[in-house]
Write a protein that holds these residues in place. Structure first.
Motif, PDB file in Angstrom:
ATOM      1  N   PRO A  67       0.808  -1.229   0.000  1.00 57.28           N
ATOM      2  CA  PRO A  67       0.000   0.000   0.000  1.00 57.28           C
ATOM      3  C   PRO A  67       0.833   1.267   0.000  1.00 57.28           C
ATOM      4  CG  PRO A  67      -0.936  -1.598   1.523  1.00 57.28           C
ATOM      5  CD  PRO A  67       0.392  -2.147   1.069  1.00 57.28           C
ATOM      6  N   LEU A 366      -3.546   2.163  -4.808  1.00 59.57           N
ATOM      7  CA  LEU A 366      -3.666   2.130  -3.353  1.00 59.57           C
ATOM      8  C   LEU A 366      -4.749   1.163  -2.888  1.00 59.57           C
ATOM      9  CD1 LEU A 366      -2.759   3.217  -0.637  1.00 59.57           C
ATOM     10  CD2 LEU A 366      -4.390   5.109  -0.912  1.00 59.57           C
ATOM     11  N   SER A 369      -3.682  -2.418  -3.619  1.00 59.58           N
ATOM     12  CA  SER A 369      -2.561  -2.857  -2.780  1.00 59.58           C
ATOM     13  C   SER A 369      -2.991  -3.139  -1.343  1.00 59.58           C
ATOM     14  CB  SER A 369      -1.455  -1.809  -2.798  1.00 59.58           C
ATOM     15  OG  SER A 369      -0.911  -1.668  -4.084  1.00 59.58           O
ATOM     16  N   ILE A 370      -3.878  -2.316  -0.804  1.00 61.52           N
ATOM     17  CA  ILE A 370      -4.358  -2.548   0.561  1.00 61.52           C
ATOM     18  C   ILE A 370      -5.041  -3.905   0.656  1.00 61.52           C
ATOM     19  CG2 ILE A 370      -6.044  -1.815   2.283  1.00 61.52           C
ATOM     20  CD1 ILE A 370      -5.458   1.083   1.455  1.00 61.52           C
TER      21      ILE A 370
END
Length: 424
Positions: A67, A366, A369-370
């Motif tokens: 992230p 983002l 990725s989280i």
């Protein structure tokens, strides 16, 4: 925003953008495929499952920093262009591979060995966090509207090709080196190859057609986290669907090789051949499923993926846990990957369609990725913990449950293609 490109220019741009993606994922996945050979080099001798747990733990940590990479490179791509972000992330990945290739073992430097291995994976995880958002955004923007699903599917064609090349490299090494040689030094060869491949992106960077509008990139809100938070529904949709897709991806690809060896008891070389064939089929499915989304819509594809996987995850994984026949193992894995391809073929596209250009790379990178860090990066570790506790079937139900949540998300979402911000 629309870009006037000839068919030849469009294909060249997609091929060039995809090449960097392939190199990035080759470097990232070679770690997972060679883990069975280098686990004992970085951790004290002991039970194989315990060693794999340690390696999987470092593998998971590499995901947890994604992230941060997704935020940094997403912001960078929205402000400075997709091309610069793509090149920088691939070179960083190559640096991580080079470090692993030359690392001394635990027998030589003790606890520094796993510590430096962790550092290398943190570098690679940071790089990968940025690569997905930049590549997904670039391929989606450079594609034509009518065939956007087909063109954007090459994000996962090259992602899987990176996996496939990593696995093929391992299979080739298995043919020329015995197991003792692979454990002693042979596992380092793929990492060295990956580091060299990363340099190729420098030769290709001039062929990337920049899709970022200068005026948009220079706006005050370009790459702004505050601006991104004004799109909470899009963020939640991306994270929920990525949870199901990411968990299944890492279950049926990178972890599956260990699963077939460590749980089903299949021979390691036979398992590599099974996964090689299955991954080839998976790669070839991507353009077809991407084209299907151009005909029936992204939402229907996502509903089919999440619904079918919710129903089939437990039966498929249960059957694979006791499989002995290579042909049957191949069919079962390919069945799961066929269902998964309904998601992977449009994974980058439907996410890119939900965000405006000035925060598109940040939003995709983002949010993706989280979710991948939480669900994809921990997949192996949770699976191995369940196995060590003697309750491996719990993991099977865990996969089904996460996919069920993704199904309800897809059910209530609007069709991304109809509300697309791609040309606004």
């Amino acid at each position: 925003m629309s870009f006037v490109l000839s068919h030849r220019q469009r294909l060249a741009a997609i091929a060039t953008g995809s090449a960097g993606n392939l190199i990035e994922w080759f470097d990232f996945y070679i770690y997972a495929f060679t883990a069975l050979y280098f686990a004992s080099s970085f951790f004290p001798e002991g039970d194989r499952t315990v060693q794999l747990l340690n390696v999987a733990g470092i593998y998971a940590v590499g995901f947890l920093i994604r992230p941060v990479g997704g935020w940094y490179f997403g912001r960078f791509a929205d402000r400075h262009g997709r091309r610069a972000a793509l090149v920088a992330s691939v070179l960083m990945m190559g640096a991580g591979s080079l470090l692993i290739a030359v690392l001394p073992t635990y027998a030589i430097i003790g606890a520094w060995a796993p510590a430096l291995l962790l550092l290398a994976r943190l570098i690679q995880g940071f790089s990968t966090g940025g690569q997905f958002g930049a590549a997904a955004t670039y391929l989606s923007e450079v594609a034509s509207d009518a065939r956007r699903g087909f063109y954007a599917s090459f994000l996962y064609v090259t992602l899987i090709a990176g996996q496939l090349c990593a696995l093929l490299t391992l299979v080739a090494l298995q043919q020329v080196l015995d197991e003792a040689e692979l454990r002693a030094w042979g596992w380092r060869v793929p990492f060295a190859i990956g580091a060299c491949m990363a340099m190729i992106v420098l030769l290709l960077r001039d062929h990337l057609h920049e899709t970022t509008d200068n005026a948009t990139a220079k706006s005050a809100e370009a790459g702004s986290l505050l601006a991104l938070l004004r799109h909470p529904k899009a963020l939640l949709v991306v994270m929920s669907l990525t949870a199901g897709g990411g968990l299944c991806l890492y279950t049926f690809t990178t972890y599956m090789q260990k699963f077939l060896v460590n749980t089903a008891g299949m021979d390691i070389e036979l398992t590599s051949n099974v996964m090689l064939a299955a991954m080839l089929g998976f790669m070839l499915l991507q353009p077809a499923m991407g084209a299907l989304s151009d005909r029936i819509g992204r939402r229907k594809c996502l509903l089919l993926f999440s619904g079918l996987m919710t129903l089939s995850a437990v039966p498929i994984l249960t059957a694979l846990s006791t499989v002995k026949d290579a042909g049957l193992a191949f069919l079962l894995v390919l069945c799961a990957l066929t269902i998964l391809s309904l998601y992977t073929s449009i994974s980058g596209l439907f996410k890119a369609e939900l965000f405006p250009q000035h925060i598109r790379a940040l939003g995709v990178g983002l949010a993706h990725s989280i979710s991948i860090a939480v669900f994809g990066g921990t997949a192996e570790y949770i699976a191995l913990l369940c196995k060590r506790a003697g309750r491996e079937h719990i993991y099977f139900w865990y996969v089904a449950a996460v996919c069920a949540v993704a199904f309800f998300t897809a059910w209530f979402m609007r069709e991304p293609r109809r509300v697309s911000m791609m040309d606004k």
